[in-house]
Design a protein around this motif. Sequence first.
Motif, short mmCIF file in Angstrom:
data_model
loop_
_atom_site.label_atom_id
_atom_site.label_comp_id
_atom_site.label_asym_id
_atom_site.label_seq_id
_atom_site.Cartn_x
_atom_site.Cartn_y
_atom_site.Cartn_z
N ARG A 285 0.82 -1.21 0.00
CA ARG A 285 0.00 0.00 0.00
C ARG A 285 0.86 1.26 0.00
O ARG A 285 1.79 1.41 0.79
N GLY A 286 0.52 2.16 -0.91
CA GLY A 286 1.22 3.43 -1.01
C GLY A 286 2.55 3.36 -1.73
O GLY A 286 3.21 4.39 -1.91
N VAL A 287 2.94 2.15 -2.17
CA VAL A 287 4.24 2.01 -2.84
C VAL A 287 4.07 1.40 -4.23
O VAL A 287 4.32 2.04 -5.23
N GLY A 288 3.64 0.13 -4.27
CA GLY A 288 3.54 -0.53 -5.56
C GLY A 288 3.20 -1.99 -5.41
O GLY A 288 2.36 -2.38 -4.59
N TYR A 289 3.92 -2.85 -6.19
CA TYR A 289 3.58 -4.27 -6.24
C TYR A 289 4.86 -5.10 -6.21
O TYR A 289 5.94 -4.66 -6.61
N VAL A 290 4.70 -6.36 -5.73
CA VAL A 290 5.82 -7.27 -5.67
C VAL A 290 5.31 -8.68 -5.99
O VAL A 290 4.20 -9.05 -5.61
N LEU A 291 6.13 -9.45 -6.68
CA LEU A 291 5.84 -10.86 -6.95
C LEU A 291 6.62 -11.71 -5.96
O LEU A 291 7.84 -11.65 -5.91
N ARG A 292 5.90 -12.47 -5.16
CA ARG A 292 6.55 -13.39 -4.24
C ARG A 292 5.56 -14.47 -3.83
O ARG A 292 4.34 -14.27 -3.89
N GLU A 293 6.10 -15.59 -3.42
CA GLU A 293 5.28 -16.72 -2.98
C GLU A 293 5.38 -16.81 -1.48
O GLU A 293 6.40 -17.23 -0.93
N ASP A 294 4.33 -16.36 -0.78
CA ASP A 294 4.34 -16.34 0.71
C ASP A 294 4.13 -17.75 1.25
O ASP A 294 3.45 -18.56 0.65
#
Length: 245
Positions: free
Chosen positions: A236-245
């Motif tokens: 939120r407020g920054v952007g996006y990330v691809l990761r597998e939690d």
Amino acid sequence: MSPTVLLAEDDRAIRNALERALVLEGYRVTAVADGVEALAHAHTSPPDVLVLDVMMPGIDGLQVCRVLRAEGDRTPILMLTALVETADRIAGLDAGADDYVVKPFDVEEVFARLRALLRRTGNGAAPEPAAAPERPAPAAPRQPAGRRLEAAGVRMDPQARRAWRGERELELTRTEFELLELLVRNAGVVLDHATIYDRIWGYDFGPGSKNLAVYVGYLRRKLDHPGAPPLIHTVRGVGYVLRED
């Protein structure tokens, strides 16, 4: 040589005004009033880029998109729409459009989006604005171009333009593929909105734009499936990330 634009808009006032503005900006323009004419001109004199109104009598802009994409025509398409709901934007993207502008629009925004589409596709040398503020270059990709990519269970072949999650192949539009490729190359790194806009569209449409959110949402629909963890996360407020939690 100036890039060619095929403009289809049934509202005469908007069509004439936008045609004049595009010509003054340096484009060569063919302006038509409906989708039937648009398809005829696209088949006989393929343009560098199409600008289509969504709501036209007879064959509308969405149908024109579907026909051209079904024929294998990858000419970039910018949609003009008075429909502002997310579902309406998704319908346009699903039909094969590359970008959209919501009416009433600022003609400078249309110019910016056309320049970005033409830069991405190499379909013509778009007229550039006289001056533009410089922005620091985004960070270099974490994985080199020209090779197969893999991260968080996603595999991509950039040269073949194919992508898989696990064993399931993903049917992606050009913009969806480029967005996913950017995220995979930078897996685990939070990419801010400005960087993503710059890398995918070549232009930052500002904090009020919903364009990126629409594409991320649509990509999530194709990428995620029941029982599997989501891969694209919003910071939120920054952007996006691809990761597998």
